[in-house]
Design an enzyme around this catalytic site. Structure first.
Site, PDB file in Angstrom:
ATOM      1  N   ASP A  74       0.823  -1.211   0.000  1.00  0.00           N
ATOM      2  CA  ASP A  74       0.000   0.000   0.000  1.00  0.00           C
ATOM      3  C   ASP A  74       0.853   1.255   0.000  1.00  0.00           C
ATOM      4  O   ASP A  74       2.063   1.210   0.236  1.00  0.00           O
ATOM      5  CB  ASP A  74      -0.952   0.011   1.211  1.00  0.00           C
ATOM      6  CG  ASP A  74      -0.262  -0.362   2.513  1.00  0.00           C
ATOM      7  OD1 ASP A  74       0.984  -0.334   2.571  1.00  0.00           O
ATOM      8  OD2 ASP A  74      -0.965  -0.683   3.488  1.00  0.00           O
ATOM      9  N   HIS A  88      -7.598  -3.686  10.232  1.00  0.00           N
ATOM     10  CA  HIS A  88      -7.375  -3.657   8.784  1.00  0.00           C
ATOM     11  C   HIS A  88      -6.113  -4.416   8.387  1.00  0.00           C
ATOM     12  O   HIS A  88      -5.164  -4.544   9.176  1.00  0.00           O
ATOM     13  CB  HIS A  88      -7.368  -2.223   8.242  1.00  0.00           C
ATOM     14  CG  HIS A  88      -6.181  -1.384   8.609  1.00  0.00           C
ATOM     15  ND1 HIS A  88      -6.294  -0.052   8.920  1.00  0.00           N
ATOM     16  CD2 HIS A  88      -4.861  -1.649   8.694  1.00  0.00           C
ATOM     17  CE1 HIS A  88      -5.107   0.457   9.182  1.00  0.00           C
ATOM     18  NE2 HIS A  88      -4.211  -0.505   9.053  1.00  0.00           N
ATOM     19  N   ASN A 107      -7.677  -1.169  14.067  1.00  0.00           N
ATOM     20  CA  ASN A 107      -9.085  -1.482  13.807  1.00  0.00           C
ATOM     21  C   ASN A 107      -9.248  -2.811  13.059  1.00  0.00           C
ATOM     22  O   ASN A 107     -10.329  -3.138  12.594  1.00  0.00           O
ATOM     23  CB  ASN A 107      -9.758  -0.354  13.023  1.00  0.00           C
ATOM     24  CG  ASN A 107      -9.116  -0.132  11.658  1.00  0.00           C
ATOM     25  OD1 ASN A 107      -8.166  -0.825  11.278  1.00  0.00           O
ATOM     26  ND2 ASN A 107      -9.628   0.829  10.912  1.00  0.00           N
TER      27      ASN A 107
END
Length: 265
Positions: free
Chosen positions: A89, A157, A155
């Site tokens: 990413d 991810h 969270n």
């Protein structure tokens, strides 16, 4: 403590659990986790390179990877000239020289320490981000990912595949996503950005189906701040509420925890 003594240390102190198809290892601390992850990687790469001429690795970034990548890139027995690298990413509209850029991170912690066969970066500052997603998707299609390194967001991810909004049957291999406030706030907490308004609102990310297509996955989660999400990931139902829970369905994935991230299990 040396790298090899850390391997011995981690092998003596770890606990091994199973959650669905996922193997879970619990070690004393981040150093033992990193040494064990490097050992697993070295053995796996050696095995593959006995059978084939080259290997492809999909790299993660983040604090969980730092010590692991340091140990790994210092293993001289690995023939890096036969290994291709891609990564997971990158922030949208971030210059490659920005200290929070993942290209900067990977260049500093991996590329400049080894002589790889190839190193393909995802360009978050491309003037045509959709075309960049297509370009990187084509690179991914050309190679089977032999091993993927991962961390877990606070969270849940994986890469920048955020909870609930993620399409786990996505046909895209790379896409643009909006980052939620918890993800952006964590970047300020970790001092990668000065304030929340400096953190990009969007990012380019390899999707969950592409990640799960890797032949082997190593996921590292370190520290007390990851304890709650690790508990959710392993104990609650597999769902888009916690993207990392989908690792429990992968046939060859290992989650490596320290005693702090495993403290609520």
């Amino acid at each position: 403590m040396s790298f090899f003594s850390y391997i011995k240390y981690s092998m003596k102190t770890n606990q091994i659990l199973a959650m669905n198809s996922l193997t879970v290892q619990i070690h004393e601390d981040k150093y033992a986790v990193s040494a064990e992850a490097a050992k697993i990687t070295q053995n796996y790469l050696t095995e593959i390179l006995h059978k084939r001429n080259e290997v492809t690795i999909l790299l993660a970034t983040g604090d969980s990877q730092i010590k692991f990548l340091e140990i790994l890139t210092n293993i001289k027995e690995i023939d890096w000239s036969r290994i291709n690298f891609l990564h997971l990413d990158e922030y949208l509209d971030i210059d490659k020289k920005h200290p929070a850029s993942f290209r900067t991170y990977l260049h500093e912690k991996v590329e400049k320490h080894i002589k790889a066969k190839s190193f393909q970066y995802l360009f978050g500052d491309s003037l045509e981000p959709l075309q960049e997603c297509n370009r990187y998707s084509k690179l991914l299609k050309k190679r089977q990912i032999d091993i993927c390194f991962l961390g877990i967001g606070a969270n849940g991810h994986l890469a920048f595949n955020e909870p609930q909004i993620e399409n786990f049957n996505d046909f895209d291999l790379v896409k643009i996503v909006e980052l939620n406030i918890k993800t952006r706030s964590s970047q300020v907490y970790q001092k990668h950005f000065e304030s929340i308004d400096k953190v990009p609102k969007y990012a380019l990310t390899v999707t969950i189906p592409m990640i799960l297509s890797a032949k082997k996955i190593l996921c590292l989660a370190l520290g007390e701040n990851k304890a709650k999400i690790v508990k959710v990931m392993l104990r609650e139902n597999i769902s888009s509420k916690c993207p990392s829970s989908f690792l429990r369905e992968h046939p060859n994935a290992v989650l490596l925890l320290d005693k702090y991230s495993a403290s609520l299990l």
